[in-house]
Structure formats: structure tokens, C-alpha cells
Design a protein around this motif. Structure first.
Motif, PDB file in Angstrom:
ATOM      1  N   UNK A  22       0.876  -1.143   0.022  1.00  0.00           N
ATOM      2  CA  UNK A  22       0.021  -0.014   0.029  1.00  0.00           C
ATOM      3  C   UNK A  22       0.788   1.519  -0.053  1.00  0.00           C
ATOM      4  N   UNK A  23       2.002   1.339   0.921  1.00  0.00           N
ATOM      5  CA  UNK A  23       2.909   2.364   0.746  1.00  0.00           C
ATOM      6  C   UNK A  23       3.476   2.689  -0.464  1.00  0.00           C
ATOM      7  N   UNK A  24       3.761   1.712  -1.246  1.00  0.00           N
ATOM      8  CA  UNK A  24       4.506   1.809  -2.265  1.00  0.00           C
ATOM      9  C   UNK A  24       3.312   2.362  -3.532  1.00  0.00           C
ATOM     10  N   UNK A  25       2.427   1.709  -3.611  1.00  0.00           N
ATOM     11  CA  UNK A  25       1.376   2.192  -4.358  1.00  0.00           C
ATOM     12  C   UNK A  25       0.835   3.373  -4.358  1.00  0.00           C
ATOM     13  N   UNK A  26       0.768   3.964  -2.995  1.00  0.00           N
ATOM     14  CA  UNK A  26       0.475   5.419  -2.333  1.00  0.00           C
ATOM     15  C   UNK A  26       1.546   6.431  -3.047  1.00  0.00           C
ATOM     16  N   UNK A  27       2.931   5.951  -2.840  1.00  0.00           N
ATOM     17  CA  UNK A  27       4.021   6.839  -3.293  1.00  0.00           C
ATOM     18  C   UNK A  27       3.912   7.217  -5.030  1.00  0.00           C
ATOM     19  N   UNK A  28       3.571   5.879  -5.595  1.00  0.00           N
ATOM     20  CA  UNK A  28       3.473   5.735  -6.988  1.00  0.00           C
ATOM     21  C   UNK A  28       2.440   6.858  -7.418  1.00  0.00           C
ATOM     22  N   UNK A  29       1.420   6.866  -6.765  1.00  0.00           N
ATOM     23  CA  UNK A  29       0.303   7.660  -7.112  1.00  0.00           C
ATOM     24  C   UNK A  29       0.420   9.154  -6.781  1.00  0.00           C
ATOM     25  N   UNK A  30       1.221   9.317  -5.756  1.00  0.00           N
ATOM     26  CA  UNK A  30       1.654  10.658  -5.299  1.00  0.00           C
ATOM     27  C   UNK A  30       2.581  11.315  -6.501  1.00  0.00           C
ATOM     28  N   UNK A  31       3.559  10.469  -6.469  1.00  0.00           N
ATOM     29  CA  UNK A  31       4.748  10.916  -7.314  1.00  0.00           C
ATOM     30  C   UNK A  31       4.602  10.887  -9.193  1.00  0.00           C
ATOM     31  N   UNK A  33       1.298   9.839 -11.051  1.00  0.00           N
ATOM     32  CA  UNK A  33      -0.049   9.260 -11.117  1.00  0.00           C
ATOM     33  C   UNK A  33      -0.261   8.762 -12.421  1.00  0.00           C
ATOM     34  N   UNK A  34       0.250   9.369 -13.459  1.00  0.00           N
ATOM     35  CA  UNK A  34      -0.085   8.679 -15.028  1.00  0.00           C
ATOM     36  C   UNK A  34       0.532   7.539 -15.161  1.00  0.00           C
ATOM     37  N   UNK A  35       1.394   7.067 -14.527  1.00  0.00           N
ATOM     38  CA  UNK A  35       2.288   5.877 -14.822  1.00  0.00           C
ATOM     39  C   UNK A  35       1.900   4.888 -13.534  1.00  0.00           C
ATOM     40  N   UNK A  41      -4.714  -3.545 -12.432  1.00  0.00           N
ATOM     41  CA  UNK A  41      -3.482  -3.825 -12.839  1.00  0.00           C
ATOM     42  C   UNK A  41      -2.638  -4.827 -11.625  1.00  0.00           C
ATOM     43  N   UNK A  42      -2.882  -3.992 -10.611  1.00  0.00           N
ATOM     44  CA  UNK A  42      -2.314  -4.548  -9.299  1.00  0.00           C
ATOM     45  C   UNK A  42      -3.039  -5.960  -8.905  1.00  0.00           C
ATOM     46  N   UNK A  43      -4.167  -5.999  -8.892  1.00  0.00           N
ATOM     47  CA  UNK A  43      -5.017  -7.401  -8.561  1.00  0.00           C
ATOM     48  C   UNK A  43      -4.336  -8.492  -9.769  1.00  0.00           C
ATOM     49  N   UNK A  44      -4.236  -8.192 -10.869  1.00  0.00           N
ATOM     50  CA  UNK A  44      -3.650  -9.243 -11.916  1.00  0.00           C
ATOM     51  C   UNK A  44      -2.378  -9.622 -11.516  1.00  0.00           C
TER      52      UNK A  44
END
Length: 57
Positions: A22-31, A33-35, A41-44
Motif C-alpha cells: 500500500x505504501x509503495x502504491x501510494x507513493x507511485x500515485x503521489x509522485x 500518477x500517470x504511470x 493491474x495490481x490485482x492481476x
């Protein structure tokens, strides 16, 4: 095939993977978000990883 004994379930340590995910996904979405991956995709990817886990002992 030799099976390894699984340690007992311990809520205080077994939640570490979830918190890191969750922390990694949150960081990706904050820094970037387009990628960042979508929920689908996460569930897959999680299902693909789970397919490689050993069956219950």
C-alpha cells in the motif's frame, strides 16, 4: 518435492507485506500518477504471484 513448514500466523508481522504494498502504491500515485498501476493491474499481478505460492501444507 519437499515442503517447508509454515510459521504460525502472527498479525503483527504478517501485515508488513500489505503495508509495504500500500505504501509503495501510494507513493507511485503521489509522485507519478500517470504511470501508476490501476487497481485492476495490481490485482492481476497479485493473482499471478499467488499462482506461484505452494499449496497449503
Amino acid at each position: 518435492m519437499r515442503r517447508h513448514a509454515h510459521p504460525p500466523y502472527r498479525p503483527q508481522t504478517n501485515g508488513k507485506v500489505e503495508r509495504q504494498l500500500v505504501g509503495g502504491l501510494m507513493m507511485q500515485h503521489l509522485t507519478d500518477p500517470e504511470n501508476a498501476p490501476t487497481a485492476d493491474e495490481v490485482l492481476e499481478d497479485l493473482r499471478a504471484l499467488a499462482a506461484h505460492l505452494p499449496e497449503k501444507a
